[in-house]
Write an enzyme that holds these catalytic residues in place. Structure first.
Site, PDB file in Angstrom:
ATOM      1  N   ARG A 220       0.874  -1.175   0.000  1.00  0.00           N
ATOM      2  CA  ARG A 220       0.000   0.000   0.000  1.00  0.00           C
ATOM      3  C   ARG A 220       0.910   1.225   0.000  1.00  0.00           C
ATOM      4  NH1 ARG A 220       2.693   1.457   3.631  1.00  0.00           N
ATOM      5  NH2 ARG A 220       1.274   3.160   3.996  1.00  0.00           N
ATOM      6  N   GLY A 221       0.308   2.385  -0.092  1.00  0.00           N
ATOM      7  CA  GLY A 221       1.102   3.597  -0.262  1.00  0.00           C
ATOM      8  C   GLY A 221       1.172   3.900  -1.741  1.00  0.00           C
TER       9      GLY A 221
ATOM     10  N   GLN B 243      -1.788   1.622  10.263  1.00  0.00           N
ATOM     11  CA  GLN B 243      -0.493   1.672   9.577  1.00  0.00           C
ATOM     12  C   GLN B 243       0.544   2.472  10.356  1.00  0.00           C
ATOM     13  OE1 GLN B 243      -3.447   2.425   8.129  1.00  0.00           O
ATOM     14  NE2 GLN B 243      -3.541   1.727   6.007  1.00  0.00           N
TER      15      GLN B 243
ATOM     16  N   ASP C  37      -2.178  10.447  -1.615  1.00  0.00           N
ATOM     17  CA  ASP C  37      -2.584   9.425  -2.595  1.00  0.00           C
ATOM     18  C   ASP C  37      -2.956  10.045  -3.932  1.00  0.00           C
ATOM     19  OD1 ASP C  37      -3.087   8.079   0.187  1.00  0.00           O
ATOM     20  OD2 ASP C  37      -2.859   6.496  -1.316  1.00  0.00           O
TER      21      ASP C  37
ATOM     22  N   ASN D 267      -5.640  11.829   1.005  1.00  0.00           N
ATOM     23  CA  ASN D 267      -4.694  10.970   1.716  1.00  0.00           C
ATOM     24  C   ASN D 267      -5.498  10.145   2.715  1.00  0.00           C
ATOM     25  OD1 ASN D 267      -1.948  10.096   2.237  1.00  0.00           O
ATOM     26  ND2 ASN D 267      -2.038  11.234   4.159  1.00  0.00           N
TER      27      ASN D 267
END
Lengths: 347, 347
Positions: free
Chosen positions: B46-47, B196, B237, B247
């Site tokens: 992810r990211g 996270q 994002d 984000n």
């Protein structure tokens, strides 16, 4: 939902174990002062008014456990009982208020027999439970006047039945307003780290049949930006004379984002939660709790690595300037709170 | 920390499984396009930048799996590969950017053999990984200029090594600034619901030896009120042409409370995260995810009762007016972002 009650036959306290909700609904019996103290410390019971009633009954329970008729020994025993109960948690002022009230009962009856004093303490503990429910209903009626029809109400933590003897403070307002068709939906912040919003508030709302949406705390601002929230109502653990309010961690954050979105932010609390001896919120002692409350979620392995510090402040302080009104059993108080809260006390 | 890499011998992707950190550090091998797509969907990777590189390598992997030399069939196969990868998550624009970049490679090489096109796609996927690291280091150097000595930096979610090929965006700035003695401590929002911050950011900071404190998201405002936070740095994002930034959920809340406390709020993201085709953040598609992410924490029983709705918006939109600066690999952009972001693109 009866959070706790006194069992006359065996002189014990029966309470819902709030650490195992919503999956298990179970009453536990507390038969010793140490059990009562632990139930507060480990949060089997929590919420300022509920802690107050528990402590008052805990004092009464301590009295019933004394053997003999020696008043001096009895008072020494009761000093220890009160000290133990007072040591459990620092922030909710109702704890100290309840113990002080029982001390006044002892003072007033100091020349009576141990048995008579004990009876008076038990009666006072039971009376405080009944009073608490009446106070919450009065608060609900006052608070409901603030809401418009079909409001979407956001709340934080649990200031409901389970935080009181019954009915609730913030959720008491919701209950009263819902009965008047004023509540379309409750948005419950899950309220990390202990998740009282998910475990308790959502449980109460489902139980009551009030539509409820659960959201992560960090989502409150976004729901507000989307126009989904009409007002916020929270409870309180201690309110200073100027209206500054200590409540569950995250309350301050919610108040800040509510102000940014011009959404009314209400606090609902009984007069017993107002600490008139404190000029401002800066004087309110704030509890910090262990790292494992954050590190270990719902049992299992830690969610973070070893070697990381954890900041776990259990309450925060919302300055009065962010609070649109404080709802008490005596009516709705508005700024300046120094005046309105003093007037409510004397009303 | 190498988040992912291409394995030449077997034409596969090897990546850290981020769903089992911090307790288990394990590389997994992805050998099919479907596995790559699933790894993005279930957030093993992810990211935004890491998703971008994964998708680019996923396209390359898809090419290596084609059997035969028929170019028409190859391009039809590749259309399906790209469509599958593009369907995984909607918000992070790097996903689409990476797939488009691979489509341009195919377009440019359309008259070459299937084998040659495949080689070009593999080379491009590997190049994008190396580029990503260089971009993050440039971003880190630019961003570090914004920090004063011994800053306490708050961050949200994970915009670190694990969100990129390596080094990180927001945490890349932290790494660069820490090397210059400018970071005293990182405060990591745990970042509900997927945690996270706890699972990834805290892990990275401990791994790196940077002092780190983990806090619940709802505690950020209180830490700010106590003067403990000097600035916030987060990743992104997708950023619209006007600077509005999508984000991880909670970023908007953090930006609001940072503004209230007059604390600088920085976004760190590569140019590839800027979607110049969107005028404002209102046009950014925002992913909603399943209720169980909120209901079930760390496995085990649900933390809320059945019958409660759950609102689980995975990202939020922070308007440009709340952002003090956007740090890119081309330099630090300030408002008005329409101009500064356009200039960075062309720099």
């Amino acid at each position: 939902l009866d959070t706790l009650r006194w069992l006359d036959g065996i002189n014990a306290i029966e309470m819902i174990d709030q650490t195992i909700l919503p999956n298990t609904f179970k009453y536990i019996k507390l038969k010793t002062v140490e059990q009562v103290a632990r139930s507060i410390e480990i949060m089997q019971v929590r919420g300022a008014p509920a802690i107050g009633v528990t402590a008052a009954m805990g004092v009464a329970l301590g009295a019933t456990r004394f053997r003999g008729a020696d008043r001096d020994k009895f008072f020494a025993h009761m000093d220890a009982v009160c000290a133990r109960l007072a040591s459990t948690r620092p922030t909710a002022v109702n704890l100290f208020w309840a113990i002080e009230r029982q001390k006044r009962v002892m003072q007033k009856n100091r020349n009576k027999s141990v048995e008579q004093i004990t009876r008076a303490l038990v009666a006072e503990g039971k009376r405080m439970r009944v009073e608490d429910i009446a106070i919450n209903k009065a608060m609900g009626a006052h608070g409901a006047t603030l809401l418009k029809k079909n409001s979407n109400v956001m709340t934080h933590c649990n200031a409901g039945s389970l935080a009181t003897a019954a009915y609730g403070t913030a959720l008491g307002v919701v209950r009263a307003a819902h009965a008047q068709g004023k509540v379309a939906r409750v948005y419950a912040d899950e309220t990390r780290p202990r998740l009282q919003g998910a475990m308790l508030t959502a449980f109460e709302m489902v139980h009551e049949g009030i539509p409820c949406t659960l959201n992560c705390d960090n989502t409150a601002a976004t729901l507000m930006a989307q126009g989904k929230i009409d007002c916020c109502i929270v409870g309180a653990d201690r309110i200073a004379a100027n209206g500054d309010t200590a409540n569950k961690i995250g309350t301050y954050s919610l108040a800040v984002v509510a102000r940014y979105h011009k959404i009314p932010f209400y606090v609902a609390a009984p007069i017993s939660t107002i600490d008139y001896s404190l000029k401002s919120g800066r004087e309110i002692p704030i509890e910090h709790r262990g790292a494992d409350e954050v590190r270990i979620v719902n049992g299992g392995k830690p969610v973070c690595p070893d070697g990381v510090d954890v900041y776990n402040q259990a309450f925060d302080m919302t300055p009065a300037r962010l609070i649109s009104a404080i709802i008490t059993e005596k009516g709705v108080c508005r700024a300046p709170y120094v005046k309105s809260l003093a007037a409510a006390r004397n009303a």
